[in-house]
Design a protein around this motif. Sequence first.
Motif, PDB file in Angstrom:
ATOM      1  N   PHE A  50       6.453  42.954  25.763  1.00 28.87           N
ATOM      2  CA  PHE A  50       5.848  41.627  25.774  1.00 28.87           C
ATOM      3  C   PHE A  50       4.696  41.559  24.784  1.00 28.87           C
ATOM      4  N   SER A  51       4.353  40.319  24.397  1.00 22.79           N
ATOM      5  CA  SER A  51       3.232  40.051  23.508  1.00 22.79           C
ATOM      6  C   SER A  51       2.622  38.718  23.918  1.00 22.79           C
ATOM      7  N   GLU A  52       1.640  38.261  23.170  1.00 24.08           N
ATOM      8  CA  GLU A  52       1.009  36.971  23.461  1.00 24.08           C
ATOM      9  C   GLU A  52       1.980  35.805  23.276  1.00 24.08           C
ATOM     10  N   SER A  53       2.906  35.925  22.333  1.00 24.35           N
ATOM     11  CA  SER A  53       3.784  34.800  21.996  1.00 24.35           C
ATOM     12  C   SER A  53       5.153  34.836  22.660  1.00 24.35           C
ATOM     13  N   GLY A  54       5.473  35.959  23.335  1.00 22.12           N
ATOM     14  CA  GLY A  54       6.785  36.044  23.951  1.00 22.12           C
ATOM     15  C   GLY A  54       7.032  37.408  24.553  1.00 22.12           C
ATOM     16  N   CYS A  55       8.288  37.655  24.877  1.00 23.06           N
ATOM     17  CA  CYS A  55       8.656  38.949  25.442  1.00 23.06           C
ATOM     18  C   CYS A  55      10.099  39.272  25.071  1.00 23.06           C
ATOM     19  N   THR A  56      10.464  40.523  25.279  1.00 20.01           N
ATOM     20  CA  THR A  56      11.836  40.965  25.088  1.00 20.01           C
ATOM     21  C   THR A  56      12.369  41.326  26.459  1.00 20.01           C
ATOM     22  N   VAL A  57      13.563  40.834  26.771  1.00 20.09           N
ATOM     23  CA  VAL A  57      14.136  41.030  28.099  1.00 20.09           C
ATOM     24  C   VAL A  57      15.552  41.568  28.018  1.00 20.09           C
ATOM     25  N   ASN A  83      15.188  38.147  22.722  1.00 20.10           N
ATOM     26  CA  ASN A  83      13.807  37.793  22.419  1.00 20.10           C
ATOM     27  C   ASN A  83      13.496  36.427  23.019  1.00 20.10           C
ATOM     28  N   VAL A  84      12.419  36.371  23.776  1.00 22.34           N
ATOM     29  CA  VAL A  84      11.966  35.141  24.413  1.00 22.34           C
ATOM     30  C   VAL A  84      10.658  34.734  23.747  1.00 22.34           C
ATOM     31  N   VAL A  85      10.579  33.478  23.321  1.00 20.05           N
ATOM     32  CA  VAL A  85       9.325  32.935  22.791  1.00 20.05           C
ATOM     33  C   VAL A  85       8.854  31.844  23.734  1.00 20.05           C
ATOM     34  N   TYR A  86       7.538  31.729  23.863  1.00 19.68           N
ATOM     35  CA  TYR A  86       6.974  30.742  24.776  1.00 19.68           C
ATOM     36  C   TYR A  86       6.743  29.425  24.055  1.00 19.68           C
ATOM     37  N   SER A  87       7.118  28.323  24.700  1.00 21.55           N
ATOM     38  CA  SER A  87       6.827  27.008  24.140  1.00 21.55           C
ATOM     39  C   SER A  87       5.322  26.778  24.208  1.00 21.55           C
ATOM     40  N   ASN A  88       4.840  25.771  23.492  1.00 22.00           N
ATOM     41  CA  ASN A  88       3.411  25.452  23.502  1.00 22.00           C
ATOM     42  C   ASN A  88       2.923  25.044  24.891  1.00 22.00           C
ATOM     43  N   PHE A 132      15.352  32.772  22.941  1.00 21.71           N
ATOM     44  CA  PHE A 132      15.293  31.869  24.085  1.00 21.71           C
ATOM     45  C   PHE A 132      13.898  31.268  24.107  1.00 21.71           C
ATOM     46  N   LEU A 133      13.798  29.933  24.066  1.00 21.34           N
ATOM     47  CA  LEU A 133      12.519  29.226  24.107  1.00 21.34           C
ATOM     48  C   LEU A 133      12.213  28.900  25.569  1.00 21.34           C
ATOM     49  N   ALA A 134      11.185  29.558  26.123  1.00 22.56           N
ATOM     50  CA  ALA A 134      10.856  29.400  27.536  1.00 22.56           C
ATOM     51  C   ALA A 134       9.807  28.323  27.747  1.00 22.56           C
ATOM     52  N   ASP A 135      10.136  27.374  28.635  1.00 25.80           N
ATOM     53  CA  ASP A 135       9.191  26.335  29.052  1.00 25.80           C
ATOM     54  C   ASP A 135       8.477  26.741  30.339  1.00 25.80           C
ATOM     55  N   LYS A 136       9.141  27.605  31.126  1.00 30.13           N
ATOM     56  CA  LYS A 136       8.593  28.038  32.399  1.00 30.13           C
ATOM     57  C   LYS A 136       9.060  29.465  32.665  1.00 30.13           C
ATOM     58  N   VAL A 137       8.146  30.285  33.184  1.00 29.63           N
ATOM     59  CA  VAL A 137       8.451  31.673  33.510  1.00 29.63           C
ATOM     60  C   VAL A 137       7.976  31.922  34.942  1.00 29.63           C
ATOM     61  N   ILE A 138       8.890  32.342  35.808  1.00 29.84           N
ATOM     62  CA  ILE A 138       8.497  32.765  37.150  1.00 29.84           C
ATOM     63  C   ILE A 138       8.651  34.285  37.213  1.00 29.84           C
ATOM     64  N   ILE A 139       7.539  34.951  37.483  1.00 31.76           N
ATOM     65  CA  ILE A 139       7.504  36.400  37.623  1.00 31.76           C
ATOM     66  C   ILE A 139       7.742  36.700  39.097  1.00 31.76           C
ATOM     67  N   TYR A 140       8.737  37.512  39.412  1.00 29.29           N
ATOM     68  CA  TYR A 140       9.103  37.778  40.807  1.00 29.29           C
ATOM     69  C   TYR A 140       8.689  39.197  41.173  1.00 29.29           C
ATOM     70  N   ARG A 141       7.922  39.317  42.228  1.00 31.32           N
ATOM     71  CA  ARG A 141       7.475  40.630  42.700  1.00 31.32           C
ATOM     72  C   ARG A 141       7.797  40.774  44.183  1.00 31.32           C
ATOM     73  N   THR A 142       8.241  41.969  44.539  1.00 31.71           N
ATOM     74  CA  THR A 142       8.481  42.291  45.935  1.00 31.71           C
ATOM     75  C   THR A 142       7.341  43.167  46.420  1.00 31.71           C
ATOM     76  N   LEU A 143       6.717  42.764  47.519  1.00 32.96           N
ATOM     77  CA  LEU A 143       5.605  43.501  48.096  1.00 32.96           C
ATOM     78  C   LEU A 143       6.116  44.455  49.155  1.00 32.96           C
ATOM     79  N   ARG A 144       5.465  45.560  49.307  1.00 36.54           N
ATOM     80  CA  ARG A 144       5.854  46.532  50.342  1.00 36.54           C
ATOM     81  C   ARG A 144       5.059  46.311  51.576  1.00 36.54           C
TER      82      ARG A 144
END
Length: 144
Positions: A50-57, A83-88, A132-144
Amino acid sequence: MKKRIMVIILAATLGAAVITGCGDNTASDTGKSVVDMLSEANMVATVVDFSESGCTVIKGTESEDEQKLASAGGDVDDKSKINVVYSNSVSFQLATATVGASDANLEDTGKSKLKKESNVYLYGTYQDDGTFLADKVIIYRTLR
């Protein structure tokens, strides 16, 4: 609910699958359950860089009633990376659930919560150059 969603998270560091089912927790601004929102994602993926402008998935797999996240462990060939880039106007949210729970909590967050091996649900469109131009990113985490 139209369909039951089972999300299997394969994390190399955990070495186990975590399964979550449908829940009734609602996202405050939409009235939809978190699971319903996740099922509407354009891509289910695992972050490898990942970087400030996007991520690789690495893209996961989807069928009519199931979404599976890819494992980020081990060597991943460049052909399977996207490669995912974030929209403004990209927005980031964090969805958290307890292992075995049937619901999740959703809160607004920033891209600083995105880490390697994060499981993400991406909303947006593929571009002509294959990114892929991302308008929304949901980060999913599972808690123990």
